[in-house]
Scaffold this active site. Structure first.
Site, PDB file in Angstrom:
ATOM      1  N   ASP A 179      77.486  13.414   5.533  1.00  0.00           N
ATOM      2  CA  ASP A 179      77.091  13.963   6.953  1.00  0.00           C
ATOM      3  C   ASP A 179      75.555  13.953   7.272  1.00  0.00           C
ATOM      4  O   ASP A 179      75.237  13.651   8.268  1.00  0.00           O
ATOM      5  CB  ASP A 179      77.706  15.339   7.165  1.00  0.00           C
ATOM      6  N   ASP A 228      71.865  21.859   2.496  1.00  0.00           N
ATOM      7  CA  ASP A 228      72.473  21.938   1.489  1.00  0.00           C
ATOM      8  C   ASP A 228      73.985  21.658   1.650  1.00  0.00           C
ATOM      9  O   ASP A 228      74.927  22.201   1.452  1.00  0.00           O
ATOM     10  CB  ASP A 228      72.600  23.699   1.019  1.00  0.00           C
ATOM     11  N   GLU A 229      74.274  20.428   2.249  1.00  0.00           N
ATOM     12  CA  GLU A 229      75.647  19.933   2.347  1.00  0.00           C
ATOM     13  C   GLU A 229      75.449  18.388   1.579  1.00  0.00           C
ATOM     14  O   GLU A 229      75.797  18.195   0.527  1.00  0.00           O
ATOM     15  CB  GLU A 229      76.015  19.795   3.756  1.00  0.00           C
ATOM     16  N   TRP A 240      89.786  14.470  10.644  1.00  0.00           N
ATOM     17  CA  TRP A 240      89.004  14.393   9.329  1.00  0.00           C
ATOM     18  C   TRP A 240      90.049  13.490   8.262  1.00  0.00           C
ATOM     19  O   TRP A 240      89.445  12.461   7.916  1.00  0.00           O
ATOM     20  CB  TRP A 240      88.730  15.774   8.943  1.00  0.00           C
ATOM     21  N   GLU A 243      72.483  15.888  15.104  1.00  0.00           N
ATOM     22  CA  GLU A 243      73.658  16.246  14.950  1.00  0.00           C
ATOM     23  C   GLU A 243      74.116  17.062  16.332  1.00  0.00           C
ATOM     24  O   GLU A 243      75.203  16.986  16.817  1.00  0.00           O
ATOM     25  CB  GLU A 243      73.753  17.433  13.905  1.00  0.00           C
TER      26      GLU A 243
HETATM   27  C1  BGC Z   1      79.114  19.029   8.949  1.00  0.00           C
HETATM   28  C2  BGC Z   1      79.876  17.859   9.440  1.00  0.00           C
HETATM   29  C3  BGC Z   1      81.130  18.033   9.259  1.00  0.00           C
HETATM   30  C4  BGC Z   1      81.653  19.563   9.678  1.00  0.00           C
HETATM   31  C5  BGC Z   1      83.029  19.857   9.584  1.00  0.00           C
HETATM   32  C6  BGC Z   1      79.321  20.361   9.010  1.00  0.00           C
HETATM   33  O1  BGC Z   1      78.914  21.250   8.218  1.00  0.00           O
HETATM   34  O2  BGC Z   1      77.645  18.572   8.554  1.00  0.00           O
HETATM   35  O3  BGC Z   1      79.395  16.912   9.904  1.00  0.00           O
HETATM   36  O4  BGC Z   1      82.102  17.240   9.896  1.00  0.00           O
HETATM   37  O5  BGC Z   1      80.864  20.259   8.949  1.00  0.00           O
HETATM   38  O6  BGC Z   1      83.366  20.721  10.611  1.00  0.00           O
END
Ligand code: BGC
Length: 732
Positions: free
Chosen positions: A338, A343-344, A403, A599
């Site tokens: 993403d 922190d992802e 998803w 985003e």
């Molecule tokens: C991510 C997104 C992801 C979403 C899911 C976010 O925190 O960065 O891109 O698809 O969560 O809802």
């Protein structure tokens, strides 16, 4: 791959934060013909033979679903060997031992953090006299503390240049399965470009900030002259705030910090076992004068081949194209993520599904996705459910419509762009399991992310107003349709799915007789669910106009919005949306100096304030998915429906005078396609170079041409009224 006789080894004691280095010394008595090193690790590794780096794979062994699959690399090391040799391997925590995902607290995450590091390797040397010698990892290998005092995906790296490994101890055998070992499948992650720092900024808050002028993913290399013990310390950021100060609150809990303790003299260094997403760094400590030429951003990502290019007569649109490409580069680091900074940094399935088509045009991502899809299949749950992220770092979290549908949409798209049906063959069981899972009762009422970030969201919510059940039902139909197509191609039995499609579409039309949001219209049109698509598209166009020519769609609707409009005669409105320079529009972020895709449309607002700290990435590729519309509809090149891989072309451009000209180039499995249109005084000039037969759709007429180069003209007979009177064509 032959690691049968090698053993997993680890450190004999816990080194805490410090990264271990392993070594093996050996003497080669005879003349060497060739040598190969097979190696992988639990964590990420960097190997050196006699002080020289082995290969150029950064963050090896990459990121897979480690419980099931761990890639083994094989390097030709013939050139690195001497008579007396020393192999050293430094291990960082990498993805394997990092507390991922940073934003949740779970036992699972703690467990990951506490796992042991591990190394397994085998060096095979062939001598000129025909003999060979094999060195396999075992307890004769040694370990010590390395100068890397800490390294982790989110928090950064600490290095002590004055520290030399000493007090070597025997390594310990580690009881870890070898069943998970597989040969390297993905593209290697490599350093692909160096971006020189553009400026040293002194901010109103008194900070010293280095600006690289481009948001990248990778790390900073610096040159410094220092006394032993001097410190270089800096943190990373994507933006400056409204006052021009450094800002990285949007990294949330990711520290993204580098600490380097200098040795005496001149030195050049960059982190080796982690990465960052950034445009700026803020110096927290720097010995001596700060000079712009001492800083370089090193760009790191999966080393994919570039295949698609776009250029127009509009500088802002060109910047958008560049931002889309950088969005892909910044987030294709072995897994489609993403974002690369906070922190992802996870393989969100929805984001990947949204962007895969664009990705497949800009770069050759066949290998990249085939590897990731195998991880998806490996992590698919018993029930057929596909998690929110792959590798599945959120195993207790539910899947969601749009998803998990990545399980079907991604293999189908990869097949469409590259034409090799073996990807469908390989993924078919996984596709089917997903479709069976979502065909069960209750899917529409299951948890869903909905039209994530839709602008028609009720206040305080991330979810647009499109009904969850609508999205779930629409994507289910789309997934069944694609599964059916794949099954028929592969000669599998899919009659039952044809029947269930009929039943589900009947139910869909009964349950959702009206479409309420832009996204509901878009899905009904694009997935072929609307009974009267033209009427639905006209209604969508009215809705968009009533909304002030603004899109209200989120992750789910946006990628198809322009297609749904231009496929039914509303290309002008699609162009309006694309060229919109105010919020919400693709060019708004460009007016704010963006160098990647944001985003949120308004990640940074007109007044320079930020959307929120909570969730505000400035390198999120999802909305960059619009590039597939630019290739297919604006430039007008798409493969003929039954000719995947661009074995035959449909050429149907939708020009717009506002940008003057558009050029697209696409390197396909059948050769390079070049298409352009340009507004000239007397009309529009179209040029097409096609390596395959093409159906040309211009001026309301269909004509077939063979491979070759063609020019078509649409002539304005009456200058003030743009009117097509015909075409002249030239082929060569
Ligand atoms: C991510 C997104 C992801 C979403 C899911 C976010 O925190 O960065 O891109 O698809 O969560 O809802």
């Amino acid at each position: 791959m032959n690691l049968k006789n090698s053993q997993w080894i680890t450190t004999a004691r816990d080194l805490g934060d410090v990264c271990p280095v392993f070594r093996k010394r050996f003497i080669a008595e005879k003349e060497i013909l060739s040598a190969a090193l097979e190696i992988t690790a639990l964590g990420v590794y960097e190997a050196e033979l006699n002080g020289r780096r082995v290969g150029d794979f950064v963050l090896a062994p990459g990121w897979t679903s480690y419980d099931h699959r761990l890639q083994v690399q094989t390097y030709d090391v013939t050139e690195l060997l001497r008579k007396e040799n020393e192999l050293r391997v430094t291990l960082g925590r990498g993805w394997f031992r990092s507390p991922m995902p940073g934003f949740v607290d779970s036992e699972d995450k703690q467990h990951r953090y506490d796992q042991p590091c591990g190394l397994i390797a085998r060096l095979e040397v062939h001598f000129a006299d025909g003999s060979e010698s094999v060195l396999s990892s075992d307890e004769s290998w040694e370990f010590a503390e390395s100068p890397v005092r800490f390294s982790e995906i989110y928090d950064g790296e600490r290095y002590d240049a004055a520290f030399a490994p000493k007090d070597w101890e025997a390594a310990r055998l580690l009881n870890w399965t070898k069943e998970i070992l597989i040969p390297q499948e993905g593209e290697e992650i490599r350093e692909t470009e160096r971006v020189a720092a553009r400026a040293v900024l002194h901010t109103p808050a008194g900070e010293t900030v280095i600006d690289f002028g481009q948001e990248v993913t990778g790390y900073v290399e610096f040159a410094v002259t220092a006394r032993e013990g001097d410190e270089v310390r800096f943190t990373h950021g994507e933006m400056l705030d409204a006052e021009g100060n450094f800002y990285n609150a949007n990294y949330r809990s990711a520290r993204a910090e580098v600490l380097f303790r200098c040795r005496e003299g001149n030195q050049i260094w960059h982190p080796r076992l982690t990465f960052f997403g950034f445009r700026y760094i803020k110096l927290l400590s720097w010995p001596g004068e700060v000079k712009v030429e001492d800083f370089t951003a090193v760009v790191v990502h999966s080393d994919m081949k570039r295949t698609g290019w776009l250029e127009s007569g509009d500088a802002m649109l060109n910047q958008l194209f560049s931002n889309i490409v950088w969005g892909q580069r910044g987030n294709f680091l072995d897994v489609p993520t993403d974002c690369p900074q906070r922190d992802e940094r996870l393989g969100w399935t929805g984001d990947a599904q949204v962007f895969v088509r664009t990705a497949s045009y800009l770069y050759d991502v066949e290998r990249f996705f085939r590897k990731w899809l195998r991880d998806l299949a490996a992590d698919q749950r018993e029930s057929g459910e596909v998690g929110e992220v792959i590798p599945d770092m959120l195993p207790t979290y539910p899947g969601s419509a749009a998803w998990g549908d990545a399980a079907v949409i991604c293999p189908w798209t990869i097949y469409q762009t590259y034409g090799d049906r073996s990807v469908l063959d390989e993924q078919f069981e996984s596709m089917k399991k997903w479709v069976d899972y979502i065909s069960g009762e209750g899917w529409e009422k299951h948890f869903h992310f909905g039209d994530w970030l839709g602008l028609d969201a009720p206040s305080g919510s991330y979810k647009g107003s499109t009904r969850d059940g609508f999205i779930a039902a629409a994507f289910r139909l789309h997934a069944i349709e694609l599964l059916g197509k794949a099954g028929r191609l592969l000669g599998r039995e899919v009659h039952a799915y044809q029947d269930s499609y009929m039943a589900f579409i009947e139910r869909f039309r009964k349950d959702y007789p009206d479409y309420r949001t832009q996204t509901e219209h878009v899905l009904a049109i694009h997935f072929g669910l609307a009974e009267d698509p033209q009427k639905t598209a006209d209604a969508l166009a009215d809705l968009v106009r009533d909304d002030g020519k603004q899109l209200r769609t989120g992750f789910v609707g946006t990628p198809y919005l322009l297609h749904a409009l231009s496929d039914y005669g509303h290309a002008d409105l699609a162009w309006d949306l694309l060229l919109r320079k105010t919020y919400p529009g693709w060019l708004y972020s460009v007016t704010k100096g963006a160098t990647t895709i944001w985003e949120h449309w308004d990640g940074a607002k007109e007044d320079g304030s930020f959307w929120s700290t909570d969730m505000n990435s400035f390198n999120h590729y999802a909305y960059g998915a619009v590039a597939d519309w630019i290739f297919e509809k604006a430039a007008g090149i798409r493969h003929e429906e039954n000719a995947p891989g661009f074995a035959a072309l449909v050429y149907e451009p939708h020009p717009d005078p506002r940008i003057g000209f558009l050029k697209a180039e696409l390197e396909t499995r059948h050769g390079t396609i070049r298409a352009s249109w340009r507004y000239e005084d007397t009309g529009i000039r179209y040029e097409l170079e096609t390596p395959v037969p093409a159906l040309v759709r211009l001026g309301g007429e269909d004509r077939y041409v063979m491979s070759g180069s063609y020019t078509f003209w649409s002539i304005h007979s009456i200058p003030e009224k743009e009117h097509t009177i015909g075409f002249s064509e030239r082929s060569s």
